[in-house]
Design a protein around this motif. Sequence first.
Motif, PDB file in Angstrom:
ATOM      1  N   ARG A  51     -48.416  73.354  -5.197  1.00  0.00           N
ATOM      2  CA  ARG A  51     -49.035  74.434  -6.184  1.00  0.00           C
ATOM      3  C   ARG A  51     -50.209  72.922  -5.827  1.00  0.00           C
ATOM      4  NH1 ARG A  51     -47.790  69.913 -10.063  1.00  0.00           N
ATOM      5  NH2 ARG A  51     -45.401  68.959  -9.423  1.00  0.00           N
ATOM      6  N   ASP A 164     -41.067  70.926 -13.163  1.00  0.00           N
ATOM      7  CA  ASP A 164     -43.098  71.203 -12.963  1.00  0.00           C
ATOM      8  C   ASP A 164     -42.145  69.423 -11.855  1.00  0.00           C
ATOM      9  OD1 ASP A 164     -43.211  72.378 -14.630  1.00  0.00           O
ATOM     10  OD2 ASP A 164     -43.426  70.779 -16.269  1.00  0.00           O
ATOM     11  N   ARG A 273     -43.715  73.083  -4.989  1.00  0.00           N
ATOM     12  CA  ARG A 273     -42.636  73.625  -6.366  1.00  0.00           C
ATOM     13  C   ARG A 273     -41.290  73.645  -6.642  1.00  0.00           C
ATOM     14  NH1 ARG A 273     -46.966  77.113  -9.422  1.00  0.00           N
ATOM     15  NH2 ARG A 273     -44.678  78.512  -9.905  1.00  0.00           N
ATOM     16  N   SER A 276     -40.099  77.290  -6.469  1.00  0.00           N
ATOM     17  CA  SER A 276     -39.995  78.127  -5.105  1.00  0.00           C
ATOM     18  C   SER A 276     -38.160  78.366  -4.794  1.00  0.00           C
ATOM     19  CB  SER A 276     -41.131  77.185  -4.598  1.00  0.00           C
ATOM     20  OG  SER A 276     -41.053  76.574  -4.140  1.00  0.00           O
TER      21      SER A 276
END
Length: 313
Positions: A51, A164, A273, A276
């Motif tokens: 990301r 996050d 991420r 993932s």
Amino acid sequence: MPKTALLPTALAALLLPAISAIAAPVAAPAQPPPPLSSAEVLAQSPAGDWRALDPESTLLMELQGPRGPGQVLIELAPRFAPRHVANIRSLARGGFYDGLAVVRVQDNFVTQWGDPDGDDPKKARPLGKAEAKIPAEFSIPYQGLPLTRLPDVDGWAPQTGFVDGFPVAADPKANKAWLAHCYGMVGAGRGNAIDSSTGAELYAVIGHAPRGLDLNITVVGRVLKGMELLASLPRGGPNMGFYEQAEQRSAIQRVRLLTDMPEAERPALQVLRTDSKTWTALLDARRHRGGWFVHSPGHIEVCSASVPTRPVP
């Protein structure tokens, strides 16, 4: 005529397959493929498992240290400390941090920066539009949190994982989750009062994870780039690493949010991420080591599972 012992036909039919099986070569058991290394896992990662940085929640601190200038990139955690992050954004936009200094470097603990005169009401730099009083933000509710859970046992919390990209500890029964004090995490310094932190004074963990600070200090983010600068600064004196002389401090030239910088000047980084498949595979690679490793631990913990970054391809 010689006497020959003859096997009954039925008995021979039973024994001959067994004898043949003993005589036949035994096939070697199939060997499992060697475990992938962390580098191999990352090399095979699809683009969608990475990301971009959120420019509204990423700080760039330009530091003038003993070895010259350097940059420290900090990702803020508004999900976990919204009031503190809002204050830090306001302080950065108001130029509060510009010209301040690293005031403390305690070996195997923290590097801390802020206003050297912050304890003197007559000399302290005004906070501008930032709030002078905000509540402590030690934890948030656990329910509904998109936690990528670690199955490994943790000695500090019933459950750990990542949200996050941040290391998180949690107590589901108490409906409480918090950012863990791992290497590179950034916290808001406070005094004795639990609501005395504003984000004007920050520190980064540069040593072994001081998890005893969990739930005692508001954690506001983590360093993505530049830990080698913060961790290699000269150590301070016997007073918990605070510098005794002004000339010992490293100057902060300026601090900006990426969103307030021209796009061409922003650090071009991506973050893996933590929701993932690549992250899951990377954790397995760190649990089950191959190659050079003689002993594979089969275990990780939340502070040993740092989240990778990479230049934008």
